[in-house]
Design a protein around this motif. Structure first.
Motif, PDB file in Angstrom:
ATOM      1  N   VAL A 160       4.039  59.268  42.910  1.00 14.58           N
ATOM      2  CA  VAL A 160       4.916  59.977  43.848  1.00 14.58           C
ATOM      3  C   VAL A 160       5.402  59.074  44.968  1.00 14.58           C
ATOM      4  O   VAL A 160       6.121  59.535  45.862  1.00 14.58           O
ATOM      5  CB  VAL A 160       4.189  61.207  44.452  1.00 14.58           C
ATOM      6  N   LEU A 161       5.039  57.793  44.930  1.00 10.92           N
ATOM      7  CA  LEU A 161       5.318  56.889  46.036  1.00 10.92           C
ATOM      8  C   LEU A 161       6.190  55.714  45.632  1.00 10.92           C
ATOM      9  O   LEU A 161       6.230  55.313  44.472  1.00 10.92           O
ATOM     10  CB  LEU A 161       4.003  56.319  46.595  1.00 10.92           C
ATOM     11  N   ASN A 162       6.856  55.148  46.627  1.00 12.08           N
ATOM     12  CA  ASN A 162       7.354  53.783  46.554  1.00 12.08           C
ATOM     13  C   ASN A 162       6.407  52.983  47.432  1.00 12.08           C
ATOM     14  O   ASN A 162       6.376  53.147  48.647  1.00 12.08           O
ATOM     15  CB  ASN A 162       8.792  53.672  47.066  1.00 12.08           C
ATOM     16  N   VAL A 163       5.592  52.140  46.802  1.00 15.01           N
ATOM     17  CA  VAL A 163       4.481  51.489  47.483  1.00 15.01           C
ATOM     18  C   VAL A 163       4.883  50.110  47.988  1.00 15.01           C
ATOM     19  O   VAL A 163       5.435  49.292  47.242  1.00 15.01           O
ATOM     20  CB  VAL A 163       3.268  51.350  46.539  1.00 15.01           C
ATOM     21  N   GLY A 164       4.593  49.846  49.253  1.00 14.55           N
ATOM     22  CA  GLY A 164       4.739  48.510  49.801  1.00 14.55           C
ATOM     23  C   GLY A 164       3.414  47.782  49.673  1.00 14.55           C
ATOM     24  O   GLY A 164       2.362  48.356  49.965  1.00 14.55           O
ATOM     25  N   TYR A 165       3.457  46.538  49.221  1.00 16.44           N
ATOM     26  CA  TYR A 165       2.199  45.815  49.029  1.00 16.44           C
ATOM     27  C   TYR A 165       2.407  44.321  49.168  1.00 16.44           C
ATOM     28  O   TYR A 165       3.502  43.789  48.971  1.00 16.44           O
ATOM     29  CB  TYR A 165       1.588  46.137  47.661  1.00 16.44           C
ATOM     30  N   ALA A 166       1.332  43.641  49.517  1.00 16.84           N
ATOM     31  CA  ALA A 166       1.307  42.184  49.539  1.00 16.84           C
ATOM     32  C   ALA A 166       0.651  41.703  48.253  1.00 16.84           C
ATOM     33  O   ALA A 166      -0.222  42.375  47.695  1.00 16.84           O
ATOM     34  CB  ALA A 166       0.523  41.684  50.745  1.00 16.84           C
ATOM     35  N   GLU A 167       1.068  40.537  47.788  1.00 16.53           N
ATOM     36  CA  GLU A 167       0.484  39.959  46.583  1.00 16.53           C
ATOM     37  C   GLU A 167       0.330  38.456  46.775  1.00 16.53           C
ATOM     38  O   GLU A 167       1.191  37.801  47.364  1.00 16.53           O
ATOM     39  CB  GLU A 167       1.344  40.253  45.355  1.00 16.53           C
ATOM     40  N   ALA A 168      -0.770  37.922  46.291  1.00 13.80           N
ATOM     41  CA  ALA A 168      -1.025  36.487  46.384  1.00 13.80           C
ATOM     42  C   ALA A 168      -1.834  36.062  45.175  1.00 13.80           C
ATOM     43  O   ALA A 168      -2.489  36.864  44.522  1.00 13.80           O
ATOM     44  CB  ALA A 168      -1.780  36.158  47.667  1.00 13.80           C
ATOM     45  N   GLY A 169      -1.782  34.754  44.883  1.00 17.66           N
ATOM     46  CA  GLY A 169      -2.550  34.214  43.773  1.00 17.66           C
ATOM     47  C   GLY A 169      -1.764  34.196  42.481  1.00 17.66           C
ATOM     48  O   GLY A 169      -0.638  34.713  42.404  1.00 17.66           O
ATOM     49  N   PRO A 170      -2.324  33.606  41.431  1.00 19.00           N
ATOM     50  CA  PRO A 170      -1.627  33.477  40.151  1.00 19.00           C
ATOM     51  C   PRO A 170      -1.391  34.832  39.494  1.00 19.00           C
ATOM     52  O   PRO A 170      -2.260  35.702  39.517  1.00 19.00           O
ATOM     53  CB  PRO A 170      -2.574  32.612  39.313  1.00 19.00           C
ATOM     54  N   ALA A 171      -0.213  34.997  38.902  1.00 21.94           N
ATOM     55  CA  ALA A 171       0.172  36.277  38.318  1.00 21.94           C
ATOM     56  C   ALA A 171      -0.735  36.698  37.173  1.00 21.94           C
ATOM     57  O   ALA A 171      -0.871  37.901  36.896  1.00 21.94           O
ATOM     58  CB  ALA A 171       1.620  36.212  37.836  1.00 21.94           C
ATOM     59  N   ASP A 172      -1.364  35.741  36.488  1.00 20.76           N
ATOM     60  CA  ASP A 172      -2.232  36.093  35.374  1.00 20.76           C
ATOM     61  C   ASP A 172      -3.704  35.873  35.697  1.00 20.76           C
ATOM     62  O   ASP A 172      -4.543  35.771  34.797  1.00 20.76           O
ATOM     63  CB  ASP A 172      -1.836  35.335  34.107  1.00 20.76           C
ATOM     64  N   GLY A 173      -4.046  35.811  36.974  1.00 15.55           N
ATOM     65  CA  GLY A 173      -5.447  35.698  37.367  1.00 15.55           C
ATOM     66  C   GLY A 173      -6.134  37.049  37.301  1.00 15.55           C
ATOM     67  O   GLY A 173      -5.481  38.099  37.177  1.00 15.55           O
ATOM     68  N   PRO A 174      -7.451  37.062  37.363  1.00 20.29           N
ATOM     69  CA  PRO A 174      -8.177  38.337  37.417  1.00 20.29           C
ATOM     70  C   PRO A 174      -7.762  39.093  38.679  1.00 20.29           C
ATOM     71  O   PRO A 174      -7.634  38.511  39.755  1.00 20.29           O
ATOM     72  CB  PRO A 174      -9.646  37.913  37.461  1.00 20.29           C
TER      73      PRO A 174
END
Length: 349
Positions: free
Chosen positions: A64-78
């Motif tokens: 039900v949301l449009n979520v704002g988020y931060a992301e860091a690190g390799p895209a295929d990391g755990p």
């Protein structure tokens, strides 16, 4: 198993902690976590205040949301998902995030409903703050990002949310780090009176139960948030800039309705979403958490929190409890980012 993490121990760990993660992460490639001894944690990045911001935020429709988020690190990391509480935001993880990314984790740090740039997709959607709804948000975010499993870590509302996901969807939760332990509750439990001293600690919950409290929080949300920070972390000498970075997220138009509904729902003064009734029935049975878990507690936590001995049996998988000493309060990941990051790495092995 209970452990105490004091300042001397953390200093010793800074030179080698997290490097041992590589062997357990099982990730190949030069951008991933490397084997023990090849890559060490940069201790300069572990001090609160060293990092003060994330890179550009991302947005995604999820449930039900449009979520704002931060992301860091390799895209295929755990994957590790870091969940904040009230009245906090993603800046609680502004130091933890680069620590984990530096050893190969893909780190996702979302703004909860009612915070920062996260918005409801439709005006008519119920502004529901009940705990199960926040857990459903996490599953929806994982689905939107095509994340099958993740380590979940959080404090305050974020810890409760992680608990619920781990209990109800263990197949989606690889492992969990929870500040203040097992926080699953129910409306029925919320109606039970506590001893007077314990009730006093929940003063704001009763304030929010009134129309005056709702209007007061709306009018003074900045001052209110700062007061909670001071009470919950009495030995943390945060500066105005640190608080203001987080307080900006309270300007979300849904913030007050979500906060007020959360606390009124807990007291049984507000109804939840009928679509979550079955989830609430399962949670009211206080299910055991089976995934590997580490619970953390600061030695100076001024917020209401249960004693660790009261919830140890709610974890049936690999489990440890750590007390973080040195005047650490409620916002443990921001006050003791090194210890928090170490717990995430350790629990995922």
């Amino acid at each position: 198993m209970s452990e105490r993490y004091d300042d001397d121990r953390r200093r010793l760990l800074r030179t080698a902690a997290l490097t041992v993660a590589a062997a357990g992460l099982g990730v190949a490639g030069p951008a991933k976590a490397q084997s023990s001894g090849e890559r060490s944690l940069d201790a300069s990045g572990s001090r609160p205040g060293t990092n003060t911001s994330f890179g550009p935020l991302k947005q995604i429709d999820a449930g039900v949301l449009n979520v704002g988020y931060a992301e860091a690190g390799p895209a295929d990391g755990p994957v590790v998902i870091l969940l904040h509480g009230w009245p906090y935001d993603i800046h609680s993880y502004v130091v933890v995030t680069p620590l984990l990314a530096s050893v190969g984790y893909r780190v996702i740090v979302p703004y909860l409903r009612g915070y920062g740039p996260t918005r409801f997709l439709f005006a008519e959607t119920f502004r529901n703050g009940q705990p199960s709804a926040l857990a459903v948000d996490v599953i929806a975010l994982m689905d939107a990002l095509r994340i099958e499993t993740a380590t979940l870590a959080g404090f305050d509302w974020g810890a409760r949310t992680a608990n619920i996901v781990a209990a109800l969807w263990p197949e989606r939760c690889k492992a969990m780090v929870s500040v203040s332990g097992y926080l699953i509750g129910s409306q029925q439990a919320g109606r039970m009176p506590l001893p007077p001293k314990a009730e006093l600690e929940w003063w704001y919950q009763f304030y929010f139960a009134t129309d005056r409290g709702e209007a007061g929080y709306d009018r003074y949300r900045h001052d209110f948030g700062k007061l909670i920070w001071q009470l919950a972390s009495p030995k943390w000498e945060f500066d105005d800039a640190t608080f203001d970075r987080t307080a900006a997220s309270f300007d979300n138009p849904d913030h007050v309705p979500i906060v007020i509904h959360n606390y009124r729902w807990r007291l049984g003064l507000a109804a939840g979403d009928p679509r979550h009734d079955e989830l609430e029935k399962r949670l009211a049975e206080f299910p055991v958490i089976t995934v590997p878990s580490i619970t953390l507690e600061g030695d100076a936590n001024g917020a209401p929190h249960p004693d660790a001995s009261s919830y140890a049996r709610k974890f049936s998988g690999r489990y440890a409890h750590r007390v973080i000493t040195g005047g650490v309060g409620h916002n443990l990941p921001q006050e003791a980012p090194q210890a928090f990051a170490e717990a995430v790495v350790d629990v995922g092995r």
